[in-house]
Write a protein that holds these residues in place. Structure first.
Motif: not given
Length: 225
Positions: A1, A17-18, A21-22, A65, A105
């Motif tokens: 992130m 975000l990738n 990721e959330s 997400t 995160e």
């Protein structure tokens, strides 16, 4: 992130975000996001849900997400001030003012924090219950006005006016002391009590608590007849 904070004095943190990721938030602080961000609402267990409620947050968490690739989401402060970034680690939990949590995160856990001394809770300016952030990950906090940080050594103290305490390391302790002198109490305009923070640990103060701002605005509004 990855993140960037823009737009003070009404700041927003934009998180890139990738895929997979959330980010979590516990109030309506999301202001914009890419179409592939999927939201799920969860209580995270009855005990944790009630703990969040008593600490000034919602019983429910919103979990966003990034699906199918990179995503973007932004969270905005609810009051003029700044957004503070805190890296939470197992050996450095922090305690924050009620409603100070903005987003984090998923590895960051929000729980209720009870003052060790009851007097600090009833008279310390932030209520008997504060919020504790523990676990591991990046968290974003709301600061009312600007932030000022001090590092206290063991036994070193700082006296803080009501409402100006934004965050402390969990290694610090909080107590209260009454304002000395009847004339000071009656005419000083500083209230009856001050909050005393004792180190070791870092202390983050805020320059314009929303309660002080509300009081200043109310004082100049015309009274209703």
């Amino acid at each position: 992130m990855q993140y960037k904070i823009i737009g003070e004095p009404m700041p927003v943190v934009v998180c890139d975000l990738n895929g997979g990721e959330s980010m979590i938030t516990e109030k309506g602080s999301m202001v914009w996001m890419s179409p592939n961000m999927e939201m799920q609402t969860s209580a995270g267990g009855i005990g944790k849900a009630f703990g969040r409620m008593f600490s000034g947050e919602s019983m429910f968490q919103n979990i966003y997400t990034a699906q199918g690739g990179p995503g973007m989401i932004a969270f905005a402060s609810s009051f003029p001030g700044s957004i503070r970034v805190v890296e939470i680690t197992p050996d450095r939990p922090v305690v924050v003012q009620k409603s100070g949590f903005l987003a984090a995160e998923p590895g960051v856990e929000l729980s209720v924090f009870f003052q060790k001394k009851a007097g600090a809770g009833f008279f310390g300016g932030e209520g008997f219950i504060m919020q504790k952030l523990s676990g591991h990950g990046t968290a974003f906090l709301e600061i009312d006005g600007s932030s000022v940080e001090y590092t206290l050594g063991p036994g070193q103290q700082i006296i803080v006016d009501t409402g100006n305490l934004a965050m402390i390391d969990a290694t610090c302790s909080i107590d209260v002391q009454s304002v000395k002198g009847m004339k000071n109490v009656l005419f000083g305009g500083e209230g009856l009590f001050n909050t005393v923070v004792t180190g070791p640990g870092r202390v983050t103060l805020q320059t314009m608590p929303i309660s002080n701002f509300a009081g200043a605005v109310a004082s100049v509004l015309p009274s209703s007849k």
